[in-house]
Design an enzyme around this catalytic site. Structure first.
Site, short mmCIF file in Angstrom:
data_model
loop_
_atom_site.label_atom_id
_atom_site.label_comp_id
_atom_site.label_asym_id
_atom_site.label_seq_id
_atom_site.Cartn_x
_atom_site.Cartn_y
_atom_site.Cartn_z
N GLU A 47 0.78 -1.07 0.15
CA GLU A 47 0.01 -0.03 -0.07
C GLU A 47 0.77 1.31 -0.14
O GLU A 47 1.64 1.28 0.81
CB GLU A 47 -0.79 -0.03 1.32
CG GLU A 47 -1.77 1.18 1.32
CD GLU A 47 -2.63 1.02 2.72
OE1 GLU A 47 -3.56 1.76 2.87
OE2 GLU A 47 -2.38 0.29 3.74
N LYS A 116 -9.12 2.60 -2.29
CA LYS A 116 -9.68 2.18 -1.14
C LYS A 116 -10.89 2.51 -0.60
O LYS A 116 -11.28 3.87 -0.62
CB LYS A 116 -8.35 2.43 -0.01
CG LYS A 116 -8.46 1.76 1.31
CD LYS A 116 -7.17 1.89 1.96
CE LYS A 116 -7.37 1.33 3.34
NZ LYS A 116 -5.92 1.62 4.14
N CYS A 174 -5.61 -3.20 2.20
CA CYS A 174 -5.40 -2.94 3.55
C CYS A 174 -6.51 -3.30 4.43
O CYS A 174 -7.43 -4.26 4.70
CB CYS A 174 -4.49 -1.83 4.20
SG CYS A 174 -3.80 -2.12 5.73
#
Length: 675
Positions: A47, A116, A174
């Site tokens: 990330e 994300k 994540c």
């Protein structure tokens, strides 16, 4: 790759905080090194890897954002000759906001960008200070300025799936994995069978185990491959330390994980460039995943009736390489028996409990005075059944004397197994019945007008004379009637003694290695789903953990006895003529093929390939592997008629051949297409 294998590398390269140019170079070195040494199909990087995750308020500066975009474009151009999809993380301006995104690159172009969805803003995390989360308001595309100064539009959104041959890749970042319903759930329902997760998960006490379990469990929930690449120790240590933990899992099994900070292995190795790179490369089995999704119907039942459609982006690759000589995954030679001793003992304890409780429940439906009869041969299977029977009657508080251990020596019974059988029955404290079946069998041969093994019954009228006549019989003789009469005579006696407990195991069911309506039949079979390779360990476990020293020695002696039905006459020197494994092939190979055929849906070529990758207890030549595989397939298809009417028995593992539960197949199905 061939046989449905797809190679994935999860890599955590060195990071220089807030220096996209240096990070782009480090990412390029990692990608090129992996491509040259591992030839992966997919490379997943961490990330925000082009800037570093710990840039803080620098994420809001134009200089960093410009440099990150430039680094992305340059990395795409520099990997034009790389035959792999590369997924890299960076901060990206979208309209007036900054978003945490993953860019998917292949052969010099950007295929798409995924933002994300869930931004952590608790404890040590404060991503909402810098980034905007994905939402339905996101544009379907974003523009990036190329090296030529022109702005090009690229697909953007959480609704993107990337097609790479038979791999359909979904991307999440994540925290997306740590929420109750991760975006990868929707991607899998839309067809994704590979999930890439770019992460920056810091190291805390116990967190690595939880991280690994999240990846493992999500791969199992999605029946997919899951590749997790996390930020490494090059991140800022002002408040946190990042470990470079990379994990690859497939359908609930962790295929591999990299070194990480805090794993107890000492300092991580220097990569030769002044930094630390951690990585893991594994081959995932897309064919196996497709098979499992077909088998588990509830997977497709979970697909929502409505929802935003996913867009598919063709990455332009058509992976068609042959399967590698050496797979980057462990192929368990004994899939029913754990290699680790503590895990194996736990498995044995669990299996015995399942068997015992299954029989205890069945005994609750049988009159307390009714005998429980078991044919005791002195071999592995009947020994295991007797151990379970004793434990079950103890559990329901009935006397062991209701168990009738019937020792029924025949023409091929050796002194060794007969002695073991009698000692076992005595030591277990059950009722002993011994019936010599030879006279009964001779009567049956006479009624059938059958001269067994070519011996004239009139010339060998009694058992002793007939036994002497057999000493001259050729070692290669075969007489199915001679064998079957003995097996059915034993079952006749058992069936007239009481409730019959079967002893045949799963491997014998698969091969049809039983006499129809003889050892094939009983009122209940506690060994019904126990493969042969596990039976020996169960007997040894019972010897070491459930009985005293005298019984321990006896059980180990039985466990070391060669596997034989002992139906043909002994040789002149008193040795058994029938060695089952010499006849049909090693059981460790048969159990291997059984697992991969029934559980994995593999074809012949793939099973052969996997067997060549496995490390068996004893090495087998390619010729033996091929012969045994052909025997397995031929016998498996030819003997479904026996499996269609097997007695009840408890399922203990993921593979069972019960016609009422796991395996339904026509008895007259042709097997030519599977050879």
């Amino acid at each position: 790759m061939g046989h449905g294998f797809y190679r994935i590398s999860a890599i955590s390269p060195p990071v220089t905080i807030a220096d996209p140019s240096a990070n782009g170079d480090a990412s390029l070195r990692a990608v090129l090194a992996a491509s040259q040494s591992e030839s992966p199909d997919l490379i997943v990087l961490p990330e925000l890897g082009l800037t570093g995750y710990t840039c803080g308020d620098l994420f809001l500066t134009q200089r960093l954002l410009d440099a990150a975009e430039t680094s992305l474009v340059e990395l795409a151009d520099q990997t034009s000759d790389v035959d792999a999809i590369v997924v890299v993380g960076l901060p990206l301006r979208v309209r007036t906001a900054v978003m945490n995104v993953a860019a998917v690159l292949t052969r010099g172009r950007i295929c798409g960008i995924v933002p994300k969805t869930f931004l952590p803003n608790y404890r040590e995390f404060y991503e909402q200070r810098h980034f905007e989360a994905s939402s339905p308001r996101d544009p379907g595309s974003v523009g990036l300025r190329g090296a030529d100064g022109n702005i090009r539009q690229f697909a953007f959104g959480t609704d993107l799936l990337f097609q790479d041959g038979t791999a359909t890749i979904g991307v999440e970042i994540c925290e997306d994995l740590w929420v109750p319903i991760p975006p990868s759930c929707h991607a899998a329902m839309a067809g994704a069978n590979v999930i890439a997760n770019l992460s920056a998960s810091n190291e805390l006490i116990g967190k690595a185990h939880w991280r690994r379990e999240l990846v493992r469990s999500q791969s199992g929930r999605l029946i997919a491959a899951y590749a997790y690449a996390s930020a490494g120790p090059g991140e800022s240590s002002s408040d946190l330390v990042f470990g470079g933990h990379n994990v690859i899992a497939e359908n609930g099994v962790v295929l591999g994980q990299s070194r990480r900070v805090g794993d107890g292995g000492g300092p991580l190795p220097d990569d030769g460039q002044g930094g630390v790179t951690t990585s893991i490369t594994c081959d995932v089995d897309l064919q196996r995943l497709d098979h499992d999704r077909r088998v588990i119907g509830s997977f497709n039942d979970g697909r929502p009736d409505s929802g935003p459609p996913f867009r598919r982006v063709d990455c332009g690759r058509q992976p068609s390489r042959p399967a590698p000589v050496h797979l980057r995954r462990h192929i368990d030679a004994h899939p029913f028996v754990p290699d680790d001793e503590s895990m194996r003992e736990a498995r044995c304890a669990e299996v015995l409990e399942i068997q015992t409780n299954g029989l205890a429940k069945r005994l609750s439906c049988v009159a307390e005075s009714s005998p429980l009869s078991i044919g005791i041969s002195g071999g592995l299977d009947s020994t295991l059944a007797l151990i379970v029977a004793v434990r079950a009657v103890d559990q329901v508080k009935r006397p062991r004397s209701i168990i009738h251990g019937m020792v029924m020596p025949g023409f091929g019974t050796s002194d060794h197994t007969r002695r073991s059988a009698k000692e076992l029955v005595t030591a277990m404290g059950v009722t002993e019945d011994e019936v010599d079946i030879r006279r009964l069998c001779l009567d049956a041969f006479s009624q059938l007008n059958h001269a067994p093994l070519g011996i004239d019954l009139d010339e060998a009228a009694d058992v002793a004379a007939w036994q002497r006549a057999m000493e001259a019989v050729d070692d290669d003789v075969r007489d199915l009637v001679f064998e079957n009469v003995q097996a059915r005579m034993r079952t006749l006696l058992l069936m007239n003694r009481g409730f019959v407990l079967g002893t045949g195991d799963l491997s014998e069911q698969a091969l049809g290695w039983s006499t129809y309506n003889a050892d094939h039949m009983s009122m209940y079979n506690v060994n019904a789903s126990i493969p042969k390779t596990l039976v020996r360990y169960l007997v040894r476990f019972a010897a070491d953990h459930l009985f005293d020293s005298s019984m321990r020695e006896l059980l180990h002696r039985i466990a070391d006895t060669p596997i034989s039905p002992e139906l043909l006459p002994l040789s002149k020197d008193g040795k058994i003529r029938q060695d089952t494994e010499a006849s049909v092939g090693p059981y460790e190979l048969h159990d291997f093929f059984l697992y991969h055929f029934v559980r994995g849906g593999c074809d012949r070529d793939k099973m052969l390939y996997l067997a060549k990758q496995a490390q068996f207890h004893q090495p087998h030549s390619v010729e033996i592997i091929e012969q045994t595989l052909d025997t397995f397939l031929r016998r498996f298809f030819a003997n479904q008629f026996k499996r269609n009417c097997v007695p009840d028995g408890p399922k203990v593992g993921s593979v069972s051949l019960s016609p009422r539960g796991d395996w339904r197949m026509p008895a007259d199905a042709g097997g030519d297409a599977f050879q």
